[in-house]
Every structure is written in structure tokens, then in C-alpha cells.
Write an enzyme that holds these catalytic residues in place. Structure first.
Site, mmCIF file in Angstrom:
data_model
loop_
_atom_site.group_PDB
_atom_site.id
_atom_site.type_symbol
_atom_site.label_atom_id
_atom_site.label_comp_id
_atom_site.label_asym_id
_atom_site.label_seq_id
_atom_site.Cartn_x
_atom_site.Cartn_y
_atom_site.Cartn_z
ATOM 1 N N GLY A 174 0.808 -1.211 0.000
ATOM 2 C CA GLY A 174 0.000 0.000 0.000
ATOM 3 C C GLY A 174 0.844 1.265 0.000
ATOM 4 N N THR A 175 1.929 1.243 0.732
ATOM 5 C CA THR A 175 2.774 2.434 0.837
ATOM 6 C C THR A 175 3.282 2.853 -0.537
ATOM 7 O OG1 THR A 175 3.463 1.720 3.036
ATOM 8 C CG2 THR A 175 4.859 3.355 1.950
ATOM 9 N N ASN A 206 -7.505 3.158 9.314
ATOM 10 C CA ASN A 206 -6.859 1.996 9.920
ATOM 11 C C ASN A 206 -6.997 1.955 11.436
ATOM 12 O OD1 ASN A 206 -5.142 4.239 8.915
ATOM 13 N ND2 ASN A 206 -3.664 3.399 10.379
ATOM 14 N N GLN A 237 -7.490 -0.524 3.984
ATOM 15 C CA GLN A 237 -8.216 -1.136 5.102
ATOM 16 C C GLN A 237 -9.608 -1.602 4.723
ATOM 17 O OE1 GLN A 237 -7.230 -2.221 7.908
ATOM 18 N NE2 GLN A 237 -5.214 -1.278 8.016
ATOM 19 N N SER A 291 -3.466 -3.407 -0.559
ATOM 20 C CA SER A 291 -2.328 -4.164 -0.046
ATOM 21 C C SER A 291 -2.791 -5.572 0.333
ATOM 22 C CB SER A 291 -1.767 -3.451 1.189
ATOM 23 O OG SER A 291 -0.738 -4.211 1.758
ATOM 24 N N ALA A 292 -2.113 -6.598 -0.190
ATOM 25 C CA ALA A 292 -2.605 -7.972 -0.049
ATOM 26 C C ALA A 292 -2.657 -8.454 1.399
ATOM 27 C CB ALA A 292 -1.731 -8.919 -0.874
ATOM 28 N N THR A 340 11.751 -7.064 -11.542
ATOM 29 C CA THR A 340 11.089 -8.350 -11.800
ATOM 30 C C THR A 340 9.882 -8.509 -10.888
ATOM 31 O OG1 THR A 340 13.185 -9.310 -12.456
ATOM 32 C CG2 THR A 340 11.449 -10.858 -11.827
ATOM 33 N N CYS A 392 1.885 0.891 12.533
ATOM 34 C CA CYS A 392 3.093 1.653 12.242
ATOM 35 C C CYS A 392 3.434 2.589 13.406
ATOM 36 C CB CYS A 392 2.923 2.467 10.974
ATOM 37 S SG CYS A 392 2.211 1.500 9.648
HETATM 38 N N1 PLP Z 1 -2.613 2.529 4.112
HETATM 39 C C1 PLP Z 1 -3.303 2.104 5.179
HETATM 40 C C2 PLP Z 1 -4.630 2.697 5.473
HETATM 41 C C3 PLP Z 1 -2.758 1.121 6.012
HETATM 42 O O1 PLP Z 1 -3.434 0.710 7.088
HETATM 43 C C4 PLP Z 1 -1.484 0.585 5.708
HETATM 44 C C5 PLP Z 1 -0.851 -0.423 6.605
HETATM 45 O O2 PLP Z 1 -0.891 -0.330 7.805
HETATM 46 C C6 PLP Z 1 -0.825 1.056 4.571
HETATM 47 C C7 PLP Z 1 -1.419 2.008 3.796
HETATM 48 C C8 PLP Z 1 0.515 0.531 4.185
HETATM 49 O O3 PLP Z 1 0.398 -0.664 3.488
HETATM 50 P P1 PLP Z 1 1.680 -1.616 3.307
HETATM 51 O O4 PLP Z 1 1.980 -2.173 4.642
HETATM 52 O O5 PLP Z 1 1.231 -2.652 2.341
HETATM 53 O O6 PLP Z 1 2.759 -0.774 2.732
#
Ligand code: PLP
Length: 373
Positions: free
Chosen positions: A72-73, A141, A169, A189-190, A227, A315
Site C-alpha cells: 500500500g505504501t 486503519n 483497510q 495491499s494484499a 522483476t 506503524c
Molecule cells: N494505508 C493504510 C490505510 C494502512 O493501514 C497501511 C498499513 O498499515 C498502509 C497504507 C501501508 O500498506 P503496506 O503495509 O502494504 O505498505
């Protein structure tokens, strides 16, 4: 899970059996998807076949574009920095992956229920927002609070802005209709819906502007060099498939479990507060304040009792600082410091909820006794 009761699905969800199998099977594929020989073509086909399954999870229509990322990031960064717009406007409750994508992000206030102030968004956009992208998450989140994304998109598009939504989320927990929401870019994000960690995707309408942040071998149609994570992609697709059923069959059950958990807590301690209780929320998430008891103390108590929960977002765990999400909602610092996030998932049962409530009561009673001593 070693008999731990896992109630931290918003941090990461246990890998679904179908996803695990897909990962294991894909690990046996030898080829690089860019190789033209037969084994390369096999891996390439698996990556291509996975795209539709992942897009289906967010209701993206055929012809949409999907770029696989590390999560996701990276998907957030790719859209916000790669869309070509110079001004980024975001809600004040975004994940750090959006908040800190660069130093110039402008934040729009939310109300006490954590919902973005639409009039402030409209004012910030003005009439001429051709240089702007608006980023608002579908669900938060920490609190699970859901934003009025369709209205946000309408306002932003009217002013000429593009719209990105971090649906990390929401995906796998509620139905998402990409076309109906009208957004231009969506990040997922998987590992939040039962796929492996370290794989995600950005989904966009065909033709939306996008430039790679990492170029290289031309993978992902030149939009993300490197890749492909073939086994991760296969696991993500399998998890997306399985999640469609989980959303259909589990959302009401989880909401009932969550509501029951909150009801039991309020019966034990009427002063306990659920942040965002009055707002539209994900069915699985509850942010609960135990007055006067630090979150760290609670987390440690739960951990000792074999229950996994979080303080704020994963986080931010380990930091005592007030979460920007709670600060934006005007939650007092001492309340924020005494709140824990419980996030349920398909493995949780009423017994888990009862076990959680019993330990919550024990921790609270211990704190009361310690204060009285
Ligand atoms: N966005 C939200 C709302 C999230 O809760 C998170 C993970 O905690 C992320 C992005 C980040 O995703 P990833 O851990 O796959 O980078």
C-alpha cells in the site's frame, strides 16, 4: 497461531489457505515473466491472469489498469507522486504513507466523528484545481471510520482535481465499487485481506496520467521497474478471490461480534469510550478507551493473556505520541494514550470476544486496585 487469540486484523490478516497454496505453487514456476521462452511465458501468464481477480475485489471495470507494487505504501506514493499534479490535498486522518509522501501535503480537517469537512475541501480546491490531486482513504486503519468518498470525488472532479483513495483497510472487509466511487486511483495491499506481505497494487482508470517512480526493465508497462513478485501476485489474486466470499458471508457476523464486544465493555465500564462510535465504520474495527490505563499497559496485559491487539496503527505502535488521527478528531491526549484498537477477522468467534472482555475487565480491575493501594 500458537493458541493466541488474534484480534489485530488491521495490522495484518492471517494468510488464507487458498493464498498460501497459490504462493507455494507459484514458487515452483522457474521462469522470469520477461523471458520469452516457455517457462517465462508461464510466469507471465500467471501474473496477467492475476490482474482481473485483484481488480474484481474493488469492482474495477474491465479495461482499468493495475500496477503491482510492494504494498500500500508504494501504491500511494506511485499515484500521488506519479500522477503529474503538483499539489496534494489529503484528509487529516490519512495513513503515514500518504501524510508523509512529501513535505507539501495540505491537510483538510475532519469533524469529531473523523469525517472530512466537505466545505473545507471545497474551499481549499477553489475553482481551478487542475494542478491538484485529492487523497482520501475509504476507511481509517485506527478507527475504521468510513469517508463519504463518492461526494468527495464529485467535489474534487468539479474543481478539476484528480482523486486517489487508499482503500487498504476497506478492501476485503466491505464491498468496493471503483466505478461508482468515481476515484481515479486506488491503492490496496494484499496482507490486509489474507494475502502475503510485501505485495500490493495501484488501480487506475485507463488513460489516467502516471509516471514510474522506479524505472528499469520496463515491467508493468514501464510504470514499475523490477522483476515481478510472481508468487506474491498469485497469492494476492487468490486472497482477493476468497475475500469476495468473506465480505459476503462475514461482514454481518463480524459487525455483530464487534457490537457485542463494545456493549459488554460499556456494561463493565460506562466511562469507556469507543472512538467514532457514532460514525459509519468498518464492521470489524473498534478503538476503545479504558479511562486512566495506558495503552502500553493494556497491550502488555493482553499479550500475557494470549490476546493480540494494537495501540493505534501498527506503524505507530511503540510510540507514546498522540496519533495524528486522534488529534485530528480532537480526542484528548490522555484518552488517546489509553485507547487500543481491536480489529476482528474471519477466524474470530464469540468465545474470542468473551475472552477479550474478561481480560479487559481484569486489566481494569488491576489498575483500579493499584491506584487505590
Ligand atoms: N494505508 C493504510 C490505510 C494502512 O493501514 C497501511 C498499513 O498499515 C498502509 C497504507 C501501508 O500498506 P503496506 O503495509 O502494504 O505498505
Amino acid at each position: 497461531m500458537n493458541q493466541m487469540i488474534y484480534m489485530d486484523y488491521n495490522a495484518t490478516a492471517p494468510v488464507l489457505p487458498a493464498a498460501k497454496k497459490a504462493v507455494m505453487d507459484a514458487l515452483d514456476l522457474v521462469g522470469n515473466p520477461s523471458s520469452v521462452h516457455k517457462l517465462g511465458r508461464q510466469a507471465h501468464r500467471l501474473v496477467e491472469d492475476s490482474r482481473n481477480a485483484v481488480m474484481a475485489l474493488v469492482g474495477a471495470p474491465e479495461g482499468s489498469r493495475i500496477i503491482f507494487t510492494s504494498g500500500g505504501t508504494e501504491a500511494n506514493a506511485l499515484s500521488l507522486l506519479g500522477c503529474g499534479r503538483t499539489r496534494i490535498i489529503a484528509s487529516a486522518v490519512e495513513h503515514p504513507a500518504v501524510r508523509s509522501v512529501n513535505k507539501k501535503v495540505e491537510f483538510i480537517a475532519v469533524d469529531e466523528n473523523g469525517v472530512i469537512d466537505l466545505s473545507k475541501l471545497e474551499a481549499a480546491l477553489g475553482n481551478d484545481a487542475d494542478n491538484t490531486i485529492v487523497s482520501v482513504m475509504l476507511a481509517n486503519n485506527e478507527t475504521g471510520i468510513i469517508q463519504p468518498l463518492r461526494e468527495i470525488t464529485k467535489i474534487a472532479h468539479k474543481a478539476g482535481a484528480l482523486v486517489h483513495s487508499d482503500v487498504v483497510q476497506a478492501a476485503g472487509k466491505i464491498e468496493i465499487d471503483f466505478a461508482d466511487l468515481g476515484v481515479d486511483y486506488m491503492s490496496i495491499s494484499a496482507h490486509k485481506f489474507g494475502g502475503p506481505k510485501g505485495i500490493g497494487a495501484l488501480i487506475t482508470k485507463a488513460g489516467n496520467p502516471l509516471k514510474a517512480l522506479v524505472s528499469g526493465g520496463g515491467q508493468e508497462k514501464g510504470l514499475r521497474g523490477g522483476t515481478e513478485n510472481v508468487s506474491g501476485i498469485a497469492g494476492m489474486a487468490a486472497a482477493a478471490n476468497a475475500s469476495l466470499d468473506i465480505i459476503k458471508n462475514e461482514a454481518d457476523r463480524l459487525a455483530a461480534l464487534r457490537d457485542n464486544l463494545e456493549k459488554q465493555i460499556r456494561e463493565i465500564e460506562p466511562a469507556a469510550r469507543v472512538i467514532g462510535a457514532g460514525a459509519k465504520r468498518l464492521p470489524n474495527t473498534s478503538f476503545i478507551v479504558m479511562p486512566g490505563v495506558l495503552a502500553e499497559t493494556q497491550i502488555a496485559g493482553f499479550d500475557l493473556a494470549g490476546i493480540c491487539v494494537s495501540a493505534g496503527s501498527a506503524c505507530a505502535s511503540g510510540k507514546i505520541k498522540q496519533s495524528p488521527v486522534l488529534a485530528a478528531m480532537n480526542v484528548a491526549e490522555d484518552e488517546g494514550a489509553s485507547g487500543i484498537r481491536v480489529s476482528l477477522g474471519h477466524n474470530n468467534t464469540q468465545d474470542d470476544v468473551n475472552g477479550f472482555v474478561a481480560v479487559w475487565d481484569e486489566i481494569r480491575t488491576r489498575a483500579i486496585n493499584a491506584n487505590a493501594a
